[in-house]
Design a protein around this motif. Structure first.
Motif, PDB file in Angstrom:
ATOM      1  N   PRO A 162       0.805  -1.227   0.000  1.00  0.00           N
ATOM      2  CA  PRO A 162       0.000   0.000   0.000  1.00  0.00           C
ATOM      3  C   PRO A 162       0.834   1.272   0.000  1.00  0.00           C
ATOM      4  CG  PRO A 162      -0.076  -1.058   2.149  1.00  0.00           C
ATOM      5  CD  PRO A 162       0.620  -2.003   1.215  1.00  0.00           C
ATOM      6  N   HIS A 163       1.999   1.262   0.660  1.00  0.00           N
ATOM      7  CA  HIS A 163       2.839   2.462   0.672  1.00  0.00           C
ATOM      8  C   HIS A 163       3.339   2.780  -0.729  1.00  0.00           C
ATOM      9  CE1 HIS A 163       2.842   2.009   5.005  1.00  0.00           C
ATOM     10  NE2 HIS A 163       3.321   3.231   5.076  1.00  0.00           N
ATOM     11  N   HIS A 164       3.686   1.747  -1.454  1.00  0.00           N
ATOM     12  CA  HIS A 164       4.168   1.935  -2.820  1.00  0.00           C
ATOM     13  C   HIS A 164       3.108   2.630  -3.674  1.00  0.00           C
ATOM     14  CE1 HIS A 164       6.252   1.025  -6.583  1.00  0.00           C
ATOM     15  NE2 HIS A 164       5.091   0.611  -7.047  1.00  0.00           N
ATOM     16  N   LEU A 165       1.874   2.198  -3.544  1.00  0.00           N
ATOM     17  CA  LEU A 165       0.786   2.783  -4.331  1.00  0.00           C
ATOM     18  C   LEU A 165       0.572   4.255  -3.989  1.00  0.00           C
ATOM     19  CD1 LEU A 165      -1.789  -0.156  -4.104  1.00  0.00           C
ATOM     20  CD2 LEU A 165      -0.320   0.442  -6.039  1.00  0.00           C
ATOM     21  N   SER A 166       0.585   4.580  -2.695  1.00  0.00           N
ATOM     22  CA  SER A 166       0.384   5.982  -2.303  1.00  0.00           C
ATOM     23  C   SER A 166       1.565   6.844  -2.723  1.00  0.00           C
ATOM     24  CB  SER A 166       0.140   6.103  -0.800  1.00  0.00           C
ATOM     25  OG  SER A 166       1.306   5.801  -0.070  1.00  0.00           O
ATOM     26  N   GLN A 167       2.768   6.297  -2.692  1.00  0.00           N
ATOM     27  CA  GLN A 167       3.940   7.066  -3.102  1.00  0.00           C
ATOM     28  C   GLN A 167       3.902   7.390  -4.591  1.00  0.00           C
ATOM     29  OE1 GLN A 167       7.139   4.613  -1.652  1.00  0.00           O
ATOM     30  NE2 GLN A 167       7.015   5.466   0.412  1.00  0.00           N
ATOM     31  N   VAL A 168       3.468   6.431  -5.383  1.00  0.00           N
ATOM     32  CA  VAL A 168       3.339   6.673  -6.819  1.00  0.00           C
ATOM     33  C   VAL A 168       2.282   7.743  -7.068  1.00  0.00           C
ATOM     34  CG1 VAL A 168       2.614   5.668  -9.018  1.00  0.00           C
ATOM     35  CG2 VAL A 168       4.173   4.402  -7.522  1.00  0.00           C
ATOM     36  N   GLN A 169       1.145   7.641  -6.381  1.00  0.00           N
ATOM     37  CA  GLN A 169       0.100   8.652  -6.545  1.00  0.00           C
ATOM     38  C   GLN A 169       0.606  10.022  -6.101  1.00  0.00           C
ATOM     39  OE1 GLN A 169      -3.934   7.839  -5.252  1.00  0.00           O
ATOM     40  NE2 GLN A 169      -4.236   9.987  -4.722  1.00  0.00           N
ATOM     41  N   CYS A 170       1.360  10.058  -5.030  1.00  0.00           N
ATOM     42  CA  CYS A 170       1.899  11.321  -4.535  1.00  0.00           C
ATOM     43  C   CYS A 170       2.803  11.968  -5.574  1.00  0.00           C
ATOM     44  CB  CYS A 170       2.678  11.080  -3.243  1.00  0.00           C
ATOM     45  SG  CYS A 170       3.506  12.567  -2.644  1.00  0.00           S
ATOM     46  N   ILE A 171       3.762  11.230  -6.062  1.00  0.00           N
ATOM     47  CA  ILE A 171       4.746  11.778  -6.989  1.00  0.00           C
ATOM     48  C   ILE A 171       4.111  12.159  -8.320  1.00  0.00           C
ATOM     49  CG2 ILE A 171       6.803  11.222  -8.351  1.00  0.00           C
ATOM     50  CD1 ILE A 171       7.653   9.439  -5.952  1.00  0.00           C
ATOM     51  N   LYS A 172       3.290  11.297  -8.846  1.00  0.00           N
ATOM     52  CA  LYS A 172       2.767  11.515 -10.194  1.00  0.00           C
ATOM     53  C   LYS A 172       1.508  12.372 -10.244  1.00  0.00           C
ATOM     54  CE  LYS A 172       4.841   7.660 -12.473  1.00  0.00           C
ATOM     55  NZ  LYS A 172       4.721   6.800 -13.635  1.00  0.00           N
ATOM     56  N   GLN A 173       0.792  12.489  -9.119  1.00  0.00           N
ATOM     57  CA  GLN A 173      -0.481  13.201  -9.175  1.00  0.00           C
ATOM     58  C   GLN A 173      -0.603  14.282  -8.107  1.00  0.00           C
ATOM     59  OE1 GLN A 173      -3.843  10.548  -9.191  1.00  0.00           O
ATOM     60  NE2 GLN A 173      -5.258  12.127  -8.543  1.00  0.00           N
ATOM     61  N   ASP A 174      -0.629  13.897  -6.837  1.00  0.00           N
ATOM     62  CA  ASP A 174      -0.983  14.825  -5.763  1.00  0.00           C
ATOM     63  C   ASP A 174       0.074  15.894  -5.507  1.00  0.00           C
ATOM     64  OD1 ASP A 174      -3.396  13.480  -5.412  1.00  0.00           O
ATOM     65  OD2 ASP A 174      -2.470  12.030  -4.054  1.00  0.00           O
ATOM     66  N   ALA A 175       1.338  15.585  -5.727  1.00  0.00           N
ATOM     67  CA  ALA A 175       2.397  16.577  -5.524  1.00  0.00           C
ATOM     68  C   ALA A 175       3.108  16.892  -6.841  1.00  0.00           C
ATOM     69  CB  ALA A 175       3.396  16.077  -4.486  1.00  0.00           C
ATOM     70  N   ALA A 176       2.438  16.672  -7.945  1.00  0.00           N
ATOM     71  CA  ALA A 176       3.056  16.860  -9.261  1.00  0.00           C
ATOM     72  C   ALA A 176       3.506  18.294  -9.491  1.00  0.00           C
ATOM     73  CB  ALA A 176       2.091  16.423 -10.355  1.00  0.00           C
ATOM     74  N   ASN A 177       2.880  19.264  -8.849  1.00  0.00           N
ATOM     75  CA  ASN A 177       3.254  20.662  -9.038  1.00  0.00           C
ATOM     76  C   ASN A 177       4.269  21.163  -8.024  1.00  0.00           C
ATOM     77  OD1 ASN A 177       1.572  20.986 -11.276  1.00  0.00           O
ATOM     78  ND2 ASN A 177      -0.188  21.319  -9.957  1.00  0.00           N
ATOM     79  N   SER A 178       4.729  20.290  -7.159  1.00  0.00           N
ATOM     80  CA  SER A 178       5.738  20.678  -6.168  1.00  0.00           C
ATOM     81  C   SER A 178       7.124  20.594  -6.789  1.00  0.00           C
ATOM     82  CB  SER A 178       5.669  19.763  -4.948  1.00  0.00           C
ATOM     83  OG  SER A 178       4.457  19.960  -4.263  1.00  0.00           O
ATOM     84  N   THR A 179       8.045  21.390  -6.266  1.00  0.00           N
ATOM     85  CA  THR A 179       9.414  21.386  -6.755  1.00  0.00           C
ATOM     86  C   THR A 179      10.111  20.088  -6.374  1.00  0.00           C
ATOM     87  OG1 THR A 179       9.421  23.767  -6.372  1.00  0.00           O
ATOM     88  CG2 THR A 179      11.544  22.725  -6.844  1.00  0.00           C
ATOM     89  N   PHE A 180       9.929  19.686  -5.120  1.00  0.00           N
ATOM     90  CA  PHE A 180      10.476  18.433  -4.617  1.00  0.00           C
ATOM     91  C   PHE A 180       9.380  17.688  -3.878  1.00  0.00           C
ATOM     92  CE2 PHE A 180      14.162  21.259  -4.766  1.00  0.00           C
ATOM     93  CZ  PHE A 180      15.098  20.476  -5.415  1.00  0.00           C
ATOM     94  N   VAL A 181       9.566  16.375  -3.756  1.00  0.00           N
ATOM     95  CA  VAL A 181       8.628  15.537  -3.015  1.00  0.00           C
ATOM     96  C   VAL A 181       9.436  14.670  -2.061  1.00  0.00           C
ATOM     97  CG1 VAL A 181       6.906  13.703  -3.173  1.00  0.00           C
ATOM     98  CG2 VAL A 181       7.010  15.455  -4.948  1.00  0.00           C
ATOM     99  N   SER A 182       9.022  14.618  -0.799  1.00  0.00           N
ATOM    100  CA  SER A 182       9.671  13.739   0.170  1.00  0.00           C
ATOM    101  C   SER A 182       8.663  12.692   0.618  1.00  0.00           C
ATOM    102  CB  SER A 182      10.201  14.538   1.363  1.00  0.00           C
ATOM    103  OG  SER A 182       9.138  15.230   1.982  1.00  0.00           O
TER     104      SER A 182
END
Length: 156
Positions: free
Chosen positions: A104-124
């Protein structure tokens, strides 16, 4: 000698990110389930360091952070999210039940990087029990930073 020359040639390809405006930001993504008691400390610590937005994926079946009562709330009737109205503009709460998913963490991380934080300069990407440390060794272990323009196709 050739190996040394190759190493030097490879370093010329490094790209160093230099922010050019004040809209640069570092998003923080974390998946939680049954961690309400510890979430205030985690959010306060990382918000104080400048992480924004803080994107929280609530992995509970009933969306506990939004609708469940916060056990430490002084008023005893608000949810965790309601009790954090002081930083609502920096929080994004996403209900992310995964049932019996294997990673489940892998799925949320992919969604974070590719969708939810896509407009951020960096993602942690963090676990709720991890804190950004001051030691370089701790930083390298606990913080995974992906530049928005990085090739992240290997994540899928």
């Amino acid at each position: 000698m050739d190996g040394q020359r190759q190493l030097i040639d490879d370093t010329k390809q490094l790209i160093v990110y230099k922010p050019t405006n004040s809209t640069s930001n570092v998003a923080l993504c974390v998946m939680v389930k049954n961690e309400t008691l510890y979430l205030d400390e985690f959010v306060d610590f990382h918000y104080a360091l400048g992480f924004s937005p803080i994107i929280i994926y609530d992995n509970s079946d009933d969306f506990d952070l939004m609708y469940g009562l916060h056990p430490l709330d002084e008023y005893a009737y608000r949810s965790w999210y309601e009790s954090r109205e002081d930083i609502h503009e920096h929080l994004r709460l996403i209900h992310y039940p995964t049932g019996n998913e294997k990673f489940p963490h892998h799925l949320s991380q992919v969604q974070c990087i590719k969708q939810d934080a896509a407009n951020s300069t960096f993602v942690s990407l963090f676990d709720a029990d991890e804190f950004l440390g001051t030691s370089c060794v701790v930083c390298c272990i606990t913080l995974q930073v992906y530049r928005k323009s990085s090739n992240i196709s290997h994540i899928m």
